[in-house]
Write an enzyme that holds these catalytic residues in place. Structure first.
Site, short mmCIF file in Angstrom:
data_model
loop_
_atom_site.label_atom_id
_atom_site.label_comp_id
_atom_site.label_asym_id
_atom_site.label_seq_id
_atom_site.Cartn_x
_atom_site.Cartn_y
_atom_site.Cartn_z
CB ALA A 201 -0.90 -0.02 1.23
CG ASN A 202 -0.11 4.62 -1.83
OD1 ASN A 202 -0.90 5.42 -1.34
ND2 ASN A 202 -0.37 3.96 -2.95
NE ARG A 203 4.68 6.91 4.75
CZ ARG A 203 4.75 6.15 5.86
NH1 ARG A 203 3.71 6.07 6.66
NH2 ARG A 203 5.85 5.50 6.13
CB ALA B 134 -1.60 7.27 -4.39
#
Ligand code: C5P
Length: 401
Positions: A211-213, A277
């Site tokens: 995942a990402n932030r 994102a």
């Protein structure tokens, strides 16, 4: 002053989230609204009428059978003398009363007597929110035209339990109030828009993912801003902990491939704003069972494969929307990279987050952007993500004027 002159009757019922209502009052008043508070007995166990009254700069109504209050204002006038009744937090108990038409205290009586729009921001333990009784009450209230903002998922203040039930944040509630009370012109009426937002989760096995932030704050704000201008908006959101915005159709997905599928399904549309994102890569073959750590064995290799580029697909699609907007987080050569991306992805605009400026960092509340179009670049000053969204929606609307 987006709520200048608007009168909001704020019903605070008894939950720990009542502490957030103090901030909510400030936020509403900052935008020019007058806030008249009503507190249930339960609410007064969590925050004091003194604090609520001081922030609202109004008296606090608590008692259905107060002779003084009834002579002065009366529950019917309270119920009707406002532009909107806002319930924050709305407990499971108050929802149950509303669904059944009970009127045994001031708050529930007002809710039965009002002819104004009612917006509820539920807050309760996730088990209470998912209980069949609350599900039934929620469905009944939706049928009665009660509007809802949240709840969001996340950690509960008191028990640390996770799940859906956390009250929407004050600014999300304010945005929902603005969406309901907004009588501004609707330059995007009759237009359809697709917005992507948040991160994607790419599974490694049933319990692990890449995942990402990304928080989804910017994408969600853009979806809401387009809806405020009258667009019919489909928001395709990756996993986020913020509430679905008001007045928008939200489709929840996890993976990039699911996001692409949901976006394509929402075509045709006039506008696409791809803010998500999206993970560039996914694990080629996610394990069907949890990968076990074996003593003495090397860690498992993760073979990655490229995800579909949703923006690029939409930018070159046979049903390409008339206006396609992409985002880009850049740290260097912002303009050159942005222009190249505009070309490559088939977009009309690339909104480049100037990550090097220290704002616009994933998860934050503010953003500094450069809007790169075919004919030039606009440098926008640092602003809240809400304000960036409002400006971007106005720019989009100018294309359809
Ligand atoms: O190539 P880059 O990831 O920098 O491009 C960012 C833009 O492309 C964003 O608008 C993002 O939503 C979109 N994107 C996408 N699908 C991907 C990767 C990025 O839609 N797989």
């Amino acid at each position: 002053m987006t709520l200048a002159g608007k009168r909001i009757l704020l019903i605070i019922s008894g939950g720990i989230a009542a502490y957030k209502s103090l901030d909510l009052i400030r936020r509403l008043r900052e935008r020019g609204a007058a806030v008249r508070p009503v507190m249930t007995a339960g609410a007064q166990a969590f925050v004091t009428p003194l604090a609520v009254g001081a922030l609202a700069a109004d008296r606090v109504f608590t008692d259905l059978f107060s002779r003084e209050d009834e002579q002065d204002v009366g529950h019917i006038r309270l119920a009707r003398g406002c532009d909107l009744v806002l319930i924050a937090p709305a407990t499971a108990d108050l929802m149950a009363k509303m669904a059944n038409g009970l009127a045994d205290d001031l708050a529930s009586t007002i809710l039965l007597a009002t002819d104004r729009p009612v917006l509820a921001a539920p807050a309760m333990n996730p088990k209470m929110w998912s209980h069949p009784a609350t599900r039934r009450n929620h469905a009944i209230l939706l049928g009665d035209s009660i509007r809802f903002i949240g709840p969001a998922s996340g950690e509960m203040a008191e028990s640390g339990e996770k799940g859906e039930g956390r009250m929407a944040e004050p600014l999300e509630i304010v945005a929902a109030v603005e969406a309901i009370l907004d009588d501004a012109p609707k330059p995007l009426a009759g237009r359809t828009a697709i917005v992507t937002s948040g991160p994607t989760h790419e599974p490694i096995d049933p319990v692990r993912y890449i995942a990402n932030r990304s928080s989804g704050k910017q994408g969600h704000a853009i979806a809401a801003a387009l809806a405020r201008l009258g667009a019919d908006v489909t928001l395709v959101s990756g996993p986020v902990t913020i509430a679905d915005p008001q007045g928008v159709r939200t489709v929840h997905v996890e993976r990039a491939e699911e996001m692409l599928e949901a976006v394509v399904k929402a075509l045709p549309a006039d506008i696409a704003v791809m803010v998500a994102a999206v993970a560039d890569w996914r694990v080629a073959i996610a394990a069907g069972n949890k990968i076990k750590k074996q003593p003495g064995e090397a860690p498992p290799p993760l073979l990655l494969t490229e995800n579909p580029d949703i923006l690029k697909t939409i930018g070159h699609h046979e049903k390409r929307p008339a206006l396609v907007v992409g985002f880009a987080a850049e740290t260097q050569d912002i303009l050159a990279n942005g222009r190249a991306k505009l070309q490559r992805k088939g977009a009309d605009y690339i909104v480049a987050n100037d990550v090097s400026a220290g704002t616009g960092i994933m998860g934050g509340d503010r953003n500094t952007v450069k809007v790169i179009g075919k004919s030039g670049v606009e440098d926008w000053p640092e602003a809240s993500k809400q304000d960036v969204a409002t400006q971007l929606a106005a720019l989009i609307a100018s294309h359809f004027a």
